[in-house]
Motif scaffolding. Structure first.
Motif, PDB file in Angstrom:
ATOM      1  N   THR A 119      17.490 -30.787   2.763  1.00 53.24           N
ATOM      2  CA  THR A 119      16.435 -31.638   3.316  1.00 53.24           C
ATOM      3  C   THR A 119      15.192 -31.590   2.428  1.00 53.24           C
ATOM      4  O   THR A 119      14.500 -32.588   2.253  1.00 53.24           O
ATOM      5  CB  THR A 119      16.082 -31.206   4.753  1.00 53.24           C
ATOM      6  OG1 THR A 119      17.275 -31.266   5.535  1.00 53.24           O
ATOM      7  CG2 THR A 119      15.041 -32.118   5.378  1.00 53.24           C
ATOM      8  N   GLY A 120      14.909 -30.416   1.856  1.00 51.65           N
ATOM      9  CA  GLY A 120      13.775 -30.304   0.939  1.00 51.65           C
ATOM     10  C   GLY A 120      12.444 -30.590   1.609  1.00 51.65           C
ATOM     11  O   GLY A 120      11.636 -31.387   1.111  1.00 51.65           O
ATOM     12  N   CYS A 121      12.186 -29.931   2.735  1.00 50.53           N
ATOM     13  CA  CYS A 121      10.924 -30.163   3.464  1.00 50.53           C
ATOM     14  C   CYS A 121       9.733 -29.849   2.577  1.00 50.53           C
ATOM     15  O   CYS A 121       9.761 -28.912   1.778  1.00 50.53           O
ATOM     16  CB  CYS A 121      10.868 -29.262   4.699  1.00 50.53           C
ATOM     17  SG  CYS A 121      12.087 -29.703   5.926  1.00 50.53           S
ATOM     18  N   GLY A 133      15.459 -24.178   1.195  1.00 47.99           N
ATOM     19  CA  GLY A 133      16.413 -23.575   2.127  1.00 47.99           C
ATOM     20  C   GLY A 133      17.611 -24.458   2.425  1.00 47.99           C
ATOM     21  O   GLY A 133      18.627 -23.980   2.925  1.00 47.99           O
ATOM     22  N   CYS A 134      17.517 -25.765   2.145  1.00 46.44           N
ATOM     23  CA  CYS A 134      18.670 -26.654   2.328  1.00 46.44           C
ATOM     24  C   CYS A 134      18.347 -27.984   1.648  1.00 46.44           C
ATOM     25  O   CYS A 134      17.278 -28.153   1.051  1.00 46.44           O
ATOM     26  CB  CYS A 134      19.006 -26.847   3.809  1.00 46.44           C
ATOM     27  SG  CYS A 134      17.858 -27.886   4.728  1.00 46.44           S
ATOM     28  N   ARG A 160      14.310 -20.406   9.097  1.00 42.46           N
ATOM     29  CA  ARG A 160      14.967 -19.885   7.896  1.00 42.46           C
ATOM     30  C   ARG A 160      14.212 -20.354   6.647  1.00 42.46           C
ATOM     31  O   ARG A 160      13.957 -19.593   5.725  1.00 42.46           O
ATOM     32  CB  ARG A 160      16.419 -20.361   7.850  1.00 42.46           C
ATOM     33  CG  ARG A 160      17.336 -19.470   7.032  1.00 42.46           C
ATOM     34  CD  ARG A 160      18.759 -19.958   7.106  1.00 42.46           C
ATOM     35  NE  ARG A 160      18.913 -21.268   6.499  1.00 42.46           N
ATOM     36  CZ  ARG A 160      18.954 -21.494   5.183  1.00 42.46           C
ATOM     37  NH1 ARG A 160      18.887 -20.483   4.345  1.00 42.46           N
ATOM     38  NH2 ARG A 160      19.085 -22.715   4.709  1.00 42.46           N
ATOM     39  N   GLY A 161      13.826 -21.622   6.642  1.00 44.49           N
ATOM     40  CA  GLY A 161      13.080 -22.153   5.505  1.00 44.49           C
ATOM     41  C   GLY A 161      11.738 -21.454   5.338  1.00 44.49           C
ATOM     42  O   GLY A 161      11.323 -21.144   4.225  1.00 44.49           O
ATOM     43  N   LEU A 181       8.803 -26.900  10.091  1.00 48.79           N
ATOM     44  CA  LEU A 181       9.730 -26.228   9.177  1.00 48.79           C
ATOM     45  C   LEU A 181      10.650 -25.386  10.042  1.00 48.79           C
ATOM     46  O   LEU A 181      10.220 -24.872  11.084  1.00 48.79           O
ATOM     47  CB  LEU A 181       8.990 -25.282   8.223  1.00 48.79           C
ATOM     48  CG  LEU A 181       8.011 -25.862   7.205  1.00 48.79           C
ATOM     49  CD1 LEU A 181       7.383 -24.716   6.408  1.00 48.79           C
ATOM     50  CD2 LEU A 181       8.695 -26.838   6.267  1.00 48.79           C
ATOM     51  N   CYS A 182      11.889 -25.214   9.618  1.00 49.82           N
ATOM     52  CA  CYS A 182      12.752 -24.313  10.397  1.00 49.82           C
ATOM     53  C   CYS A 182      12.414 -22.865  10.027  1.00 49.82           C
ATOM     54  O   CYS A 182      11.808 -22.596   8.992  1.00 49.82           O
ATOM     55  CB  CYS A 182      14.227 -24.629  10.157  1.00 49.82           C
ATOM     56  SG  CYS A 182      14.853 -24.027   8.591  1.00 49.82           S
ATOM     57  N   CYS A 236      10.535 -26.753   0.160  1.00 49.08           N
ATOM     58  CA  CYS A 236      11.402 -25.707   0.707  1.00 49.08           C
ATOM     59  C   CYS A 236      12.795 -25.886   0.108  1.00 49.08           C
ATOM     60  O   CYS A 236      13.343 -26.990   0.093  1.00 49.08           O
ATOM     61  CB  CYS A 236      11.469 -25.761   2.225  1.00 49.08           C
ATOM     62  SG  CYS A 236      12.628 -24.509   2.860  1.00 49.08           S
ATOM     63  N   LEU A 293      15.731 -31.022  11.447  1.00 49.06           N
ATOM     64  CA  LEU A 293      15.508 -30.943  10.003  1.00 49.06           C
ATOM     65  C   LEU A 293      16.659 -30.329   9.211  1.00 49.06           C
ATOM     66  O   LEU A 293      16.897 -30.699   8.065  1.00 49.06           O
ATOM     67  CB  LEU A 293      14.248 -30.083   9.719  1.00 49.06           C
ATOM     68  CG  LEU A 293      12.890 -30.684  10.023  1.00 49.06           C
ATOM     69  CD1 LEU A 293      11.805 -29.626   9.826  1.00 49.06           C
ATOM     70  CD2 LEU A 293      12.596 -31.887   9.137  1.00 49.06           C
ATOM     71  N   VAL A 294      17.356 -29.373   9.809  1.00 51.32           N
ATOM     72  CA  VAL A 294      18.298 -28.575   9.017  1.00 51.32           C
ATOM     73  C   VAL A 294      19.472 -29.440   8.544  1.00 51.32           C
ATOM     74  O   VAL A 294      20.048 -30.194   9.320  1.00 51.32           O
ATOM     75  CB  VAL A 294      18.804 -27.358   9.814  1.00 51.32           C
ATOM     76  CG1 VAL A 294      19.847 -26.584   9.018  1.00 51.32           C
ATOM     77  CG2 VAL A 294      17.636 -26.443  10.174  1.00 51.32           C
TER      78      VAL A 294
HETATM   79  S1  SF4 Z   1      15.230 -27.705   7.177  1.00 54.92           S
HETATM   80 FE1  SF4 Z   1      14.487 -25.630   6.992  1.00 54.92          FE
HETATM   81  S2  SF4 Z   1      15.602 -24.760   5.248  1.00 54.92           S
HETATM   82 FE2  SF4 Z   1      15.869 -26.997   5.175  1.00 54.92          FE
HETATM   83  S3  SF4 Z   1      14.266 -27.669   3.775  1.00 54.92           S
HETATM   84 FE3  SF4 Z   1      13.428 -27.851   5.879  1.00 54.92          FE
HETATM   85  S4  SF4 Z   1      12.393 -25.890   6.270  1.00 54.92           S
HETATM   86 FE4  SF4 Z   1      13.694 -25.626   4.459  1.00 54.92          FE
END
Ligand code: SF4
Ligand code: SF4
Length: 472
Positions: A229-231, A226-227, A259-260, A256-257, A224, A345-346
């Motif tokens: 963290t790179g989930c 989206g930030c 937004r991601g 996962l959040c 991911c 996570l974010v």
């Molecule tokens: S926290 Fe959300 S946006 Fe950030 S990498 Fe994980 S899923 Fe993606």
């Protein structure tokens, strides 16, 4: 380290492990509704009961610790009968929605019925108790109480993971149902995880509903973006279109959040760039590249700004472009506060590759402060970068400044951009990213890019070639 036998097979487990976990080590899957490995046990659905030699009653394997010398059966006649009874009970008031239910194909109730019951209902259909259906309970979720098996996974997720406690079990006995607290909406930033963990089709995603059948979906691992963290995630796709993102099986991020999860949506958005965009009009990519090269070559103070939203490879391509320009005005070093900001996570750093952007950069170059100073002083009159990185340029652009950006969607184009070049997203082309802990991940490709939209590195190389041609 207790040693026990399950279905006659010996197994040794860590202190505190449950019978359900011990069975898992032997490859024995015990059916369960309320148990979820990332949530505290509830022991309420009774689907995971097992027989323990010497014990007068069946025990819930999800909440009973494995003990030294235990002899467990997961398939004795008593266990099988109990499972059939649980399924019969859960199906008493369950609607016959399977043909139109989004969970079909990945529904535990459907699968367990086929595997452990297949019994005809003894309950007259006309006595089924109707429940509320299709209730919007937040921006991303629809609740269907008729399909709910009251496993409370959703309640425990909101209590224990997001600690927002929007959901609760209302009523008593056979009148119980999942409800949302008055005045609350299920909008905690992680709500789409409930569509994954609901074992039936009671909580479904508004983004996924009625769009694709589960059995047509292919699964591709992605990171991911989206930030920082790179989930680790999995993109589910069919026919060149992504339909949803879920946590990768076995990933350290169980969730996962929201937004991601929705980062794939701009791919097919109406404003997706398939051509170049100069001032206010679309233009084919080739002339757009020529125009961008002419603007960069025509300005003695042209600059290149890398981007923490781009992959290591695409930053390297921009670095090669800086070399082709022969400019010392380049910047690939970004700093950002990072770390998990919400306890789940974010990340504080919204960019996925702050750590990796500098990897392929030439030595030297400018920091962002000096780049901004030179722009404000009029020493830099043209700059090429990625659309979101343009936000690093502070203040109003000087008159006549030529800002050239790479963007995937028109909504990304920053105010004052002179030219925009489209590029394939990282769902469409591979890219390496380094998360805030230094973990490298390669993501994509999952689906093909729109026709005629190349990866950024390809367009950057065409720009560099055009620049060299100009200089010849
Ligand atoms: S926290 Fe959300 S946006 Fe950030 S990498 Fe994980 S899923 Fe993606
Ligand atoms: S809505 Fe789904 S997750 Fe929540 S209690 Fe019902 S079946 Fe379980």
């Amino acid at each position: 380290m207790p040693r026990l036998t399950i279905d006659g097979r010996p197994v040794e487990v860590k202190e505190g492990a449950t019978i359900l976990e011990a069975a898992g080590l032997l490859g024995i899957t015990i059916p369960r509704f309320c148990h979820h490995p990332a949530l505290p046990p509830a022991g309420s659905c009774r689907m995971c009961v097992v027989e323990i030699e010497g014990s007068p009653k069946l025990a819930t394997s999800c909440s009973t610790p494995a003990a030294e010398g235990m002899k467990v059966s997961t398939s004795s006649p008593a266990v099988k009968a109990a499972r059939r009874d649980v399924l019969e009970f859960l199906l008493l008031n369950h609607p016959l929605d399977c043909p139109i239910c989004d969970q079909a194909g990945e529904c535990s109730l459907q699968d367990y019925y086929m595997e452990h019951s297949c019994a005809k209902s003894r309950f007259p259909a006309e006595l089924k108790e109707p429940r509320q259906k299709r209730r919007l309970i937040g921006p991303h979720l629809v609740l269907d109480n008729e399909r709910c098996v009251l496993c409370t996974r959703c309640v425990r997720f909101c209590d224990e993971v997001t600690r927002t406690s929007e959901l609760f079990v209302s009523g008593r006995s056979d009148a119980s149902f999942i409800d949302i607290r008055e005045g609350k909406a299920l909008d905690n930033g992680y709500s789409l995880n409930l569509a994954d963990i609901c074992p039936v089709g009671a909580l479904t995603s508004r983004e996924f509903r009625f769009r694709q059948r589960a059995w047509f979906l292919e699964k591709t691992p992605v990171t991911c973006l989206g930030c920082a963290t790179g989930c680790r995630a999995e993109a589910h796709h069919a026919g060149g279109e992504i339909y949803r993102m879920v946590p990768a099986p076995g990933a350290e991020n169980a969730w996962l959040c929201d937004r991601g999860r929705l980062t794939y949506r701009p791919l097919r958005a109406g404003d997706r760039l398939k051509k170049g965009f100069i001032k206010n009009g679309y233009i084919d990519l080739e002339p757009a590249v020529r125009e961008a090269a002419a603007r960069l070559a025509g300005e003695p103070g042209a600059a290149v700004l890398g981007s923490p939203w781009l992959s290591v490879e695409d930053n390297a391509a921009l670095a090669a472009l800086a070399r082709a320009l022969g400019t010392g005005n380049y910047c690939f070093s970004f700093t950002a506060e990072s770390g998990i900001k919400d306890g789940i996570l974010v990340n504080k750093d919204p960019a996925p590759n702050t750590a990796g952007a500098a990897e392929a950069a030439p030595t030297g170059g400018l920091d962002l402060g000096e780049l901004n100073r030179r722009i404000a002083a009029g020493e830099i009159k043209a700059l090429i970068t990625e659309a979101r990185a343009a936000a690093f340029i502070k203040g109003r652009l000087p008159d006549g400044f030529k800002l050239i950006v790479f963007a995937t969607n028109r909504s990304e184009i920053p105010a004052g951009a002179y030219a925009t070049l489209p590029y394939a997203s990282y769902f469409e082309t591979p890219g390496t990213f380094v998360n805030y802990q230094g973990r490298r991940g390669v993501t994509g490709p999952v689906v093909p890019p729109p026709e005629g939209v190349p990866p950024l590195a390809e367009t950057a190389a065409a720009l560099a070639a055009a620049l060299k041609g100009d200089g010849a």
